[in-house]
Motif scaffolding. Structure first.
Motif, PDB file in Angstrom:
ATOM      1  N   ALA A 112      -2.014  73.574 -17.416  1.00  0.00           N
ATOM      2  CA  ALA A 112      -2.913  72.448 -17.667  1.00  0.00           C
ATOM      3  C   ALA A 112      -2.172  71.133 -17.891  1.00  0.00           C
ATOM      4  N   GLU A 113      -0.931  71.207 -18.352  1.00  0.00           N
ATOM      5  CA  GLU A 113      -0.179  69.978 -18.608  1.00  0.00           C
ATOM      6  C   GLU A 113       0.267  69.279 -17.321  1.00  0.00           C
ATOM      7  N   VAL A 114       0.208  69.972 -16.188  1.00  0.00           N
ATOM      8  CA  VAL A 114       0.538  69.357 -14.895  1.00  0.00           C
ATOM      9  C   VAL A 114      -0.736  68.724 -14.355  1.00  0.00           C
ATOM     10  N   LEU A 115      -0.687  67.422 -14.153  1.00  0.00           N
ATOM     11  CA  LEU A 115      -1.862  66.672 -13.727  1.00  0.00           C
ATOM     12  C   LEU A 115      -2.098  66.752 -12.228  1.00  0.00           C
ATOM     13  N   GLY A 116      -1.059  67.007 -11.467  1.00  0.00           N
ATOM     14  CA  GLY A 116      -1.187  67.080 -10.016  1.00  0.00           C
ATOM     15  C   GLY A 116       0.176  67.267  -9.388  1.00  0.00           C
ATOM     16  N   PHE A 117       0.199  67.266  -8.068  1.00  0.00           N
ATOM     17  CA  PHE A 117       1.454  67.422  -7.344  1.00  0.00           C
ATOM     18  C   PHE A 117       1.375  66.660  -6.032  1.00  0.00           C
ATOM     19  N   GLY A 118       2.524  66.460  -5.430  1.00  0.00           N
ATOM     20  CA  GLY A 118       2.576  65.801  -4.131  1.00  0.00           C
ATOM     21  C   GLY A 118       3.900  66.085  -3.469  1.00  0.00           C
ATOM     22  N   LEU A 119       4.002  65.722  -2.219  1.00  0.00           N
ATOM     23  CA  LEU A 119       5.259  65.847  -1.485  1.00  0.00           C
ATOM     24  C   LEU A 119       5.990  64.532  -1.590  1.00  0.00           C
ATOM     25  N   GLY A 120       7.284  64.611  -1.800  1.00  0.00           N
ATOM     26  CA  GLY A 120       8.092  63.407  -1.924  1.00  0.00           C
ATOM     27  C   GLY A 120       9.451  63.620  -1.297  1.00  0.00           C
ATOM     28  N   VAL A 121      10.347  62.726  -1.614  1.00  0.00           N
ATOM     29  CA  VAL A 121      11.705  62.770  -1.080  1.00  0.00           C
ATOM     30  C   VAL A 121      12.680  62.890  -2.240  1.00  0.00           C
ATOM     31  N   ALA A 122      13.567  63.868  -2.154  1.00  0.00           N
ATOM     32  CA  ALA A 122      14.588  64.073  -3.180  1.00  0.00           C
ATOM     33  C   ALA A 122      15.691  63.033  -3.032  1.00  0.00           C
ATOM     34  N   ASP A 123      16.603  63.006  -3.998  1.00  0.00           N
ATOM     35  CA  ASP A 123      17.716  62.057  -3.958  1.00  0.00           C
ATOM     36  C   ASP A 123      18.555  62.186  -2.699  1.00  0.00           C
ATOM     37  N   ASP A 124      18.620  63.398  -2.134  1.00  0.00           N
ATOM     38  CA  ASP A 124      19.428  63.611  -0.930  1.00  0.00           C
ATOM     39  C   ASP A 124      18.664  63.293   0.354  1.00  0.00           C
ATOM     40  N   GLY A 125      17.409  62.836   0.227  1.00  0.00           N
ATOM     41  CA  GLY A 125      16.616  62.468   1.393  1.00  0.00           C
ATOM     42  C   GLY A 125      15.785  63.597   1.977  1.00  0.00           C
ATOM     43  N   ASP A 126      15.924  64.796   1.435  1.00  0.00           N
ATOM     44  CA  ASP A 126      15.148  65.938   1.908  1.00  0.00           C
ATOM     45  C   ASP A 126      13.793  65.978   1.207  1.00  0.00           C
ATOM     46  N   PRO A 127      12.797  66.625   1.828  1.00  0.00           N
ATOM     47  CA  PRO A 127      11.482  66.737   1.183  1.00  0.00           C
ATOM     48  C   PRO A 127      11.575  67.524  -0.124  1.00  0.00           C
ATOM     49  N   CYS A 128      10.714  67.187  -1.071  1.00  0.00           N
ATOM     50  CA  CYS A 128      10.637  67.927  -2.327  1.00  0.00           C
ATOM     51  C   CYS A 128       9.195  67.921  -2.809  1.00  0.00           C
ATOM     52  N   MET A 129       8.902  68.827  -3.721  1.00  0.00           N
ATOM     53  CA  MET A 129       7.593  68.900  -4.350  1.00  0.00           C
ATOM     54  C   MET A 129       7.693  68.153  -5.678  1.00  0.00           C
ATOM     55  N   ILE A 130       6.775  67.250  -5.929  1.00  0.00           N
ATOM     56  CA  ILE A 130       6.767  66.488  -7.175  1.00  0.00           C
ATOM     57  C   ILE A 130       5.588  66.972  -8.018  1.00  0.00           C
ATOM     58  N   LEU A 131       5.874  67.347  -9.253  1.00  0.00           N
ATOM     59  CA  LEU A 131       4.836  67.698 -10.216  1.00  0.00           C
ATOM     60  C   LEU A 131       4.655  66.501 -11.146  1.00  0.00           C
ATOM     61  N   PHE A 132       3.424  66.067 -11.337  1.00  0.00           N
ATOM     62  CA  PHE A 132       3.137  64.940 -12.216  1.00  0.00           C
ATOM     63  C   PHE A 132       2.655  65.473 -13.560  1.00  0.00           C
ATOM     64  N   ALA A 133       3.394  65.142 -14.622  1.00  0.00           N
ATOM     65  CA  ALA A 133       3.060  65.620 -15.962  1.00  0.00           C
ATOM     66  C   ALA A 133       3.604  64.647 -16.991  1.00  0.00           C
ATOM     67  N   GLU A 134       2.805  64.394 -18.037  1.00  0.00           N
ATOM     68  CA  GLU A 134       3.265  63.539 -19.138  1.00  0.00           C
ATOM     69  C   GLU A 134       4.429  64.212 -19.855  1.00  0.00           C
ATOM     70  N   THR A 135       4.251  65.467 -20.203  1.00  0.00           N
ATOM     71  CA  THR A 135       5.307  66.261 -20.829  1.00  0.00           C
ATOM     72  C   THR A 135       5.279  67.641 -20.186  1.00  0.00           C
ATOM     73  N   PHE A 136       6.446  68.204 -19.973  1.00  0.00           N
ATOM     74  CA  PHE A 136       6.524  69.525 -19.372  1.00  0.00           C
ATOM     75  C   PHE A 136       7.881  70.102 -19.718  1.00  0.00           C
ATOM     76  N   ASP A 137       7.879  71.301 -20.289  1.00  0.00           N
ATOM     77  CA  ASP A 137       9.132  71.942 -20.685  1.00  0.00           C
ATOM     78  C   ASP A 137       9.990  72.239 -19.468  1.00  0.00           C
ATOM     79  N   ASP A 138      11.261  71.853 -19.543  1.00  0.00           N
ATOM     80  CA  ASP A 138      12.179  72.074 -18.420  1.00  0.00           C
ATOM     81  C   ASP A 138      12.273  73.543 -18.027  1.00  0.00           C
ATOM     82  N   ASP A 139      12.148  74.434 -19.008  1.00  0.00           N
ATOM     83  CA  ASP A 139      12.276  75.865 -18.696  1.00  0.00           C
ATOM     84  C   ASP A 139      11.075  76.410 -17.919  1.00  0.00           C
ATOM     85  N   LYS A 140       9.991  75.640 -17.820  1.00  0.00           N
ATOM     86  CA  LYS A 140       8.819  76.059 -17.049  1.00  0.00           C
ATOM     87  C   LYS A 140       8.862  75.571 -15.603  1.00  0.00           C
ATOM     88  N   VAL A 141       9.742  74.641 -15.302  1.00  0.00           N
ATOM     89  CA  VAL A 141       9.805  74.057 -13.960  1.00  0.00           C
ATOM     90  C   VAL A 141      10.452  75.053 -13.003  1.00  0.00           C
TER      91      VAL A 141
END
Length: 88
Positions: free
Chosen positions: A38-67
């Protein structure tokens, strides 16, 4: 997109540009992940630092161990969303 729109646009959902072909055409894992967290508000496709596609999760707070490391075959990063204005 409705089934009527898909009938009118048979190319709907397909990569328009060759470089987009690596992006998943279905996001089954991401949709299921968001439904379970429930803490994840949505997601989208984006570009990582290396220029490759990545999945972006939008969340105000989210524990790193859950990612997860990947969703739908793409690396994942979490972004804090900005404010949303109704009607925009």
């Amino acid at each position: 997109m409705s089934s009527d729109e898909l009938n009118l646009r048979p190319d709907a959902g397909k990569a328009q540009y060759p470089e987009d072909a690596a992006a998943p055409q279905q996001v089954v894992e991401a949709e299921a992940f968001v439904a379970r967290h429930a803490e994840v508000l949505g997601f989208g496709l984006g570009v990582a630092d290396d220029g490759d596609p990545c999945m972006i999760l939008f969340a105000e707070t989210f524990d790193d161990d859950k990612v997860p490391e990947t969703l739908d075959g793409l690396p994942v990063r979490v972004e804090k969303p900005g404010p949303f204005a109704e009607g925009t």
